[in-house]
Write a protein that holds these residues in place. Structure first.
Motif, mmCIF file in Angstrom:
data_model
loop_
_atom_site.group_PDB
_atom_site.id
_atom_site.type_symbol
_atom_site.label_atom_id
_atom_site.label_comp_id
_atom_site.label_asym_id
_atom_site.label_seq_id
_atom_site.Cartn_x
_atom_site.Cartn_y
_atom_site.Cartn_z
ATOM 1 N N LEU A 3 0.844 -1.179 0.000
ATOM 2 C CA LEU A 3 0.000 0.000 0.000
ATOM 3 C C LEU A 3 0.887 1.239 0.000
ATOM 4 C CD1 LEU A 3 -3.120 0.576 2.107
ATOM 5 C CD2 LEU A 3 -1.295 2.257 2.182
ATOM 6 N N ARG A 4 0.532 2.198 -0.842
ATOM 7 C CA ARG A 4 1.296 3.447 -0.925
ATOM 8 C C ARG A 4 0.374 4.600 -0.538
ATOM 9 N NH1 ARG A 4 5.790 3.698 -4.758
ATOM 10 N NH2 ARG A 4 4.894 5.671 -5.424
ATOM 11 N N LEU A 5 0.766 5.341 0.490
ATOM 12 C CA LEU A 5 -0.001 6.474 0.959
ATOM 13 C C LEU A 5 0.759 7.745 0.618
ATOM 14 C CD1 LEU A 5 -2.044 6.765 4.116
ATOM 15 C CD2 LEU A 5 -0.360 8.544 3.688
ATOM 16 N N HIS A 6 0.126 8.615 -0.160
ATOM 17 C CA HIS A 6 0.742 9.872 -0.584
ATOM 18 C C HIS A 6 0.102 11.013 0.194
ATOM 19 C CE1 HIS A 6 2.398 8.081 -4.368
ATOM 20 N NE2 HIS A 6 1.384 7.270 -4.168
ATOM 21 N N GLY A 7 0.927 11.933 0.672
ATOM 22 C CA GLY A 7 0.389 13.077 1.399
ATOM 23 C C GLY A 7 1.480 13.980 1.913
ATOM 24 N N PHE A 30 5.048 5.532 2.770
ATOM 25 C CA PHE A 30 4.562 6.907 2.781
ATOM 26 C C PHE A 30 5.366 7.714 1.786
ATOM 27 C CE2 PHE A 30 4.881 11.286 4.434
ATOM 28 C CZ PHE A 30 3.567 11.664 4.208
ATOM 29 N N ILE A 31 4.680 8.398 0.896
ATOM 30 C CA ILE A 31 5.330 9.244 -0.095
ATOM 31 C C ILE A 31 4.924 10.681 0.202
ATOM 32 C CG2 ILE A 31 5.578 9.818 -2.537
ATOM 33 C CD1 ILE A 31 4.500 6.351 -1.492
ATOM 34 N N ASP A 32 5.909 11.494 0.536
ATOM 35 C CA ASP A 32 5.699 12.891 0.915
ATOM 36 C C ASP A 32 5.638 13.755 -0.341
ATOM 37 O OD1 ASP A 32 5.933 15.528 1.832
ATOM 38 O OD2 ASP A 32 7.505 15.061 3.281
ATOM 39 N N PHE A 33 4.472 14.377 -0.587
ATOM 40 C CA PHE A 33 4.317 15.260 -1.745
ATOM 41 C C PHE A 33 5.347 16.390 -1.737
ATOM 42 C CE2 PHE A 33 -0.556 14.590 -2.015
ATOM 43 C CZ PHE A 33 -0.414 13.611 -2.964
ATOM 44 N N ARG A 93 -5.915 14.942 0.347
ATOM 45 C CA ARG A 93 -5.076 13.937 0.994
ATOM 46 C C ARG A 93 -5.876 13.073 1.961
ATOM 47 N NH1 ARG A 93 -2.641 19.022 1.029
ATOM 48 N NH2 ARG A 93 -3.347 19.420 3.137
ATOM 49 N N PRO A 94 -5.340 11.894 2.198
ATOM 50 C CA PRO A 94 -4.256 11.217 1.480
ATOM 51 C C PRO A 94 -4.761 10.568 0.193
ATOM 52 C CG PRO A 94 -5.051 9.788 3.230
ATOM 53 C CD PRO A 94 -5.833 11.084 3.333
ATOM 54 N N VAL A 95 -3.836 10.381 -0.736
ATOM 55 C CA VAL A 95 -4.098 9.561 -1.915
ATOM 56 C C VAL A 95 -3.509 8.193 -1.607
ATOM 57 C CG1 VAL A 95 -3.636 9.212 -4.373
ATOM 58 C CG2 VAL A 95 -3.985 11.539 -3.491
#
Length: 118
Positions: A3-7, A30-33, A93-95
């Protein structure tokens, strides 16, 4: 796929979502925008999955701070994606990119719980 959570790490909704995933033992990246940005390819895919109107956060402070002319230029998926690429803070957010390939925007404990196995 994990699972990838972008925010954005300081976003309250993202904080609650990350805590929920951890509390439920759900492995995630977690991917930091702010650091990684959002690629045009990702934005297009997300907009196709959930709709650009849902992906674009017109309720947030970043949108409200934009001048009227910039806001008025957002009329379709292409113009929304261009703005979201330039100013990732206008992305709702989050995507979340789920392991099954689904994409969701926002945090709902009930909806997320229904996605967990068992």
């Amino acid at each position: 796929m994990t699972l990838r959570l972008h925010g954005i790490p300081n976003c309250d909704t993202v904080k609650r979502a990350r805590a929920w995933l951890t509390d439920h033992g759900v492995a995630h990246d977690f991917i930091d925008f702010k650091k990684a940005g959002a690629s045009p390819t990702d934005l297009r895919r997300w907009a196709q999955a959930v709709g650009w109107e849902k992906l674009l956060n017109r309720q947030g402070a970043t949108w409200r701070k934009l001048d009227a002319a910039t806001q008025a230029r957002v009329v379709d998926a292409a113009s929304a994606e261009q703005l979201m690429h330039q100013q990732t803070s206008v992305i709702k957010r989050p995507v979340v990119e789920w392991p099954d390939g689904a994409v969701t925007v926002g945090f709902s404990p009930e909806a997320w719980a229904s996605r967990l196995p068992g």
